[in-house]
Design an enzyme around this catalytic site. Structure first.
Site, PDB file in Angstrom:
ATOM      1  N   ARG A   1      59.493  28.674  63.726  1.00 28.91           N
ATOM      2  CA  ARG A   1      58.482  29.587  64.271  1.00 28.91           C
ATOM      3  C   ARG A   1      59.031  30.431  65.419  1.00 28.91           C
ATOM      4  O   ARG A   1      58.617  31.574  65.601  1.00 28.91           O
ATOM      5  CB  ARG A   1      57.260  28.802  64.740  1.00 28.91           C
ATOM      6  CG  ARG A   1      56.420  28.342  63.560  1.00 28.91           C
ATOM      7  CD  ARG A   1      55.268  27.484  63.998  1.00 28.91           C
ATOM      8  NE  ARG A   1      54.282  27.392  62.932  1.00 28.91           N
ATOM      9  CZ  ARG A   1      53.340  26.457  62.885  1.00 28.91           C
ATOM     10  NH1 ARG A   1      53.266  25.548  63.827  1.00 28.91           N
ATOM     11  NH2 ARG A   1      52.466  26.449  61.902  1.00 28.91           N
TER      12      ARG A   1
ATOM     13  N   LYS B   1      43.429  16.291  49.073  1.00 33.07           N
ATOM     14  CA  LYS B   1      42.002  16.296  48.755  1.00 33.07           C
ATOM     15  C   LYS B   1      41.539  17.584  48.093  1.00 33.07           C
ATOM     16  O   LYS B   1      41.928  18.670  48.491  1.00 33.07           O
ATOM     17  CB  LYS B   1      41.200  16.085  50.041  1.00 33.07           C
ATOM     18  CG  LYS B   1      41.172  14.626  50.470  1.00 33.07           C
ATOM     19  CD  LYS B   1      40.471  14.468  51.798  1.00 33.07           C
ATOM     20  CE  LYS B   1      38.964  14.476  51.651  1.00 33.07           C
ATOM     21  NZ  LYS B   1      38.306  14.509  52.969  1.00 33.07           N
TER      22      LYS B   1
ATOM     23  N   GLY C   1      50.902  23.831  55.151  1.00 32.06           N
ATOM     24  CA  GLY C   1      51.887  23.186  56.011  1.00 32.06           C
ATOM     25  C   GLY C   1      52.783  22.216  55.251  1.00 32.06           C
ATOM     26  O   GLY C   1      54.002  22.206  55.433  1.00 32.06           O
TER      27      GLY C   1
ATOM     28  N   GLY D   1      46.128  26.596  57.892  1.00 33.65           N
ATOM     29  CA  GLY D   1      44.698  26.916  57.819  1.00 33.65           C
ATOM     30  C   GLY D   1      44.432  28.408  57.684  1.00 33.65           C
ATOM     31  O   GLY D   1      43.539  28.821  56.952  1.00 33.65           O
TER      32      GLY D   1
HETATM   33  P1  ADP Z   1      49.242  21.505  52.251  1.00 37.45           P
HETATM   34  O1  ADP Z   1      49.537  21.160  53.671  1.00 37.45           O
HETATM   35  O2  ADP Z   1      50.431  22.079  51.534  1.00 37.45           O
HETATM   36  O3  ADP Z   1      47.996  22.350  52.111  1.00 37.45           O
HETATM   37  P2  ADP Z   1      47.784  19.045  51.842  1.00 37.45           P
HETATM   38  O4  ADP Z   1      47.651  18.916  53.308  1.00 37.45           O
HETATM   39  O5  ADP Z   1      46.563  19.321  51.042  1.00 37.45           O
HETATM   40  O6  ADP Z   1      48.926  20.119  51.472  1.00 37.45           O
HETATM   41  O7  ADP Z   1      48.372  17.685  51.229  1.00 37.45           O
HETATM   42  C1  ADP Z   1      49.579  17.126  51.646  1.00 37.45           C
HETATM   43  C2  ADP Z   1      49.537  15.638  51.553  1.00 37.45           C
HETATM   44  O8  ADP Z   1      49.198  15.225  50.243  1.00 37.45           O
HETATM   45  C3  ADP Z   1      50.878  15.017  51.846  1.00 37.45           C
HETATM   46  O9  ADP Z   1      50.771  14.219  53.005  1.00 37.45           O
HETATM   47  C4  ADP Z   1      51.163  14.162  50.614  1.00 37.45           C
HETATM   48  O10 ADP Z   1      51.727  12.911  50.927  1.00 37.45           O
HETATM   49  C5  ADP Z   1      49.805  13.994  49.998  1.00 37.45           C
HETATM   50  N1  ADP Z   1      49.888  13.674  48.570  1.00 37.45           N
HETATM   51  C6  ADP Z   1      50.562  14.314  47.597  1.00 37.45           C
HETATM   52  N2  ADP Z   1      50.450  13.682  46.421  1.00 37.45           N
HETATM   53  C7  ADP Z   1      49.683  12.603  46.632  1.00 37.45           C
HETATM   54  C8  ADP Z   1      49.215  11.531  45.810  1.00 37.45           C
HETATM   55  N3  ADP Z   1      49.520  11.449  44.520  1.00 37.45           N
HETATM   56  N4  ADP Z   1      48.450  10.570  46.393  1.00 37.45           N
HETATM   57  C9  ADP Z   1      48.151  10.652  47.702  1.00 37.45           C
HETATM   58  N5  ADP Z   1      48.546  11.615  48.533  1.00 37.45           N
HETATM   59  C10 ADP Z   1      49.314  12.587  48.004  1.00 37.45           C
HETATM   60 MG    MG Z   2      48.605  19.734  55.007  1.00 40.73          MG
END
Ligand code: ADP
Ligand code: MG
Length: 391
Positions: free
Chosen positions: A35, A200, A350, A373
């Protein structure tokens, strides 16, 4: 369109730049300076324009006295000094006589970084609640304001929205780049494929709803896929499932059956760990104790086949628990495929960007967004608070 540096006369002026220096520290040392590096172009542009430059940024969250020390921006001033090849002055305080003296003594082409704006949160959340008096106070230090902190663009804080309300303002070069790249997803080339993983479903519902009509395919992984599979009545043992979103998934599967693509196999273990009885199972073969932690190899092939002809890809959320080396595999293979085949890919989120960084592929994709976000809110179709204040 939002105002950019081309629209504002900054020559010889006192500029306040809101940067995103919210970088991770370990034992007081910066462990990832992406960053800071990303902020350099705008700062250099201001130096070239003979400006007096004041930098503001938040770092971490400040709730109590003990949060202060571990969130000081002092290490950032040091790193900036190295990167810019010139001394970056540092004010230990966010207001008061000492700071005001430093500001008034600043000469053209000199740079001053002020301490973490959230130090003001200890004093009644003044930064995070966009306190008008605080914004006015900081605004007096500049003639113009440049918002180059894309990561906080969706927030209404004194140091971004507040100052923009008081001074002629524009976005910086980093934010301009982010907006240009993300704009491409509003009228995407086709086929447009969305890769969705992560934890989620519920966090991502507004984004899915906003993009579903524009995409040709959604490829699912991670906890996201588990929840959709569960909505299709597959038994996934002890895998993470977002129960509250099952109904949403059912509705989506009914309406967009031709767009939503689910894994056919998953990598499982009986605990969330790199060790244990790790194997790839078809989604029909799960036992009670199985936990899905990544996508399987058949799924990777199917996804690659769909990606082969895609013109643009947006990817949010890793396809597995990438924090463990055994479960970053699916994410790694798909990302390698996209890079090797020169498929225009935008990463947003992230964790997916962190995964790309671990895999040393972040700099090889078309764009890796610096906003978590903020990127999501942009793709939900919302106008970001920081941009509203500039328009
Ligand atoms: P981003 O930051 O890219 O938007 P998220 O915050 O929604 O992504 O999700 C990231 C998290 O999802 C990571 O901590 C990862 O460990 C978790 N994750 C990925 N696959 C699984 C899974 N099969 N079961 C549980 N958690 C998972
Ligand atoms: Mg995330």
């Amino acid at each position: 369109m939002v105002k950019t540096l081309k629209d504002l006369d900054i020559k010889n002026k006192r500029v306040i730049i809101r940067c995103d220096f919210n970088v991770p520290y370990k034992n007081g040392k910066i462990i990832d300076d992406t960053r800071i590096i990303e902020s350099i172009d705008t700062i250099k542009y201001c130096i070239d324009n003979n400006c007096k430059i004041i930098l503001l940024s938040h770092k971490g969250r400040i709730k109590e006295e003990k949060d202060l020390k571990e969130n000081t921006l002092k290490p950032v001033a040091k790193r900036l000094t190295k990167l810019l090849h010139r001394t970056v002055r540092f004010s230990h305080v966010t207001r008061g006589e000492e700071l005001e003296n430093m500001v008034s003594k600043l000469k053209n082409k000199q740079v001053l970084l002020i301490e973490n704006t959230r130090y003001e949160d200890l004093n009644g959340k003044k930064e995070s609640s966009n306190d008008k008096k605080l914004a006015k106070y900081w605004s007096k230090f500049g003639d113009v304001f440049i918002n180059d902190a894309f990561g906080t663009m969706h927030r209404s804080h004194a140091s971004n929205v507040g100052i923009a309300n008081n001074l002629p303002s524009c976005v910086g070069l980093l934010v301009e780049k982010e907006l240009n790249k993300l704009e491409e997803l509003k009228n995407p080339e086709r086929p447009f494929v969305l890769i969705l993983g992560g934890k989620k479903v519920s966090d991502k519902i507004p984004m899915i709803e906003n993009l579903i009509d524009k995409v040709d395919y959604i490829l699912l992984g991670g906890g996201m896929a588990n929840t959709f599979l569960s909505a299709e009545s597959f038994n996934l043992g002890k895998s993470l499932i977002d129960e509250e979103s099952i109904d949403f998934c059912k509705k989506m599967l009914k309406k967009y059956a031709d767009k939503i693509v689910l894994p056919v196999d998953l990598k499982v273990n009986n605990k969330i760990d790199n060790n244990g009885k790790i194997e790839i199972k078809d989604i029909t073969d799960f036992d009670e104790d199985d936990i899905a932690l990544d996508i399987g190899s058949k799924t990777v092939k199917i996804y690659e086949d769909i990606l082969k002809t895609s013109k643009i890809v947006f990817w949010n959320g890793p396809l597995g628990i990438y924090e463990y080396s055994n479960f970053i595999q699916g994410t790694k293979e798909i990302l390698n495929y996209l890079v090797d085949n020169d498929i225009k890919t935008i990463l947003g989120g992230g964790d997916v960007v962190a995964a790309a960084s671990i895999l040393k592929l972040k700099d090889k994709v078309y764009h890796a967004s610096t906003g978590g976000g903020a990127t999501l809110e942009f793709l939900e179709g919302k106008t970001l608070e920081g941009l509203k204040a500039i328009k």
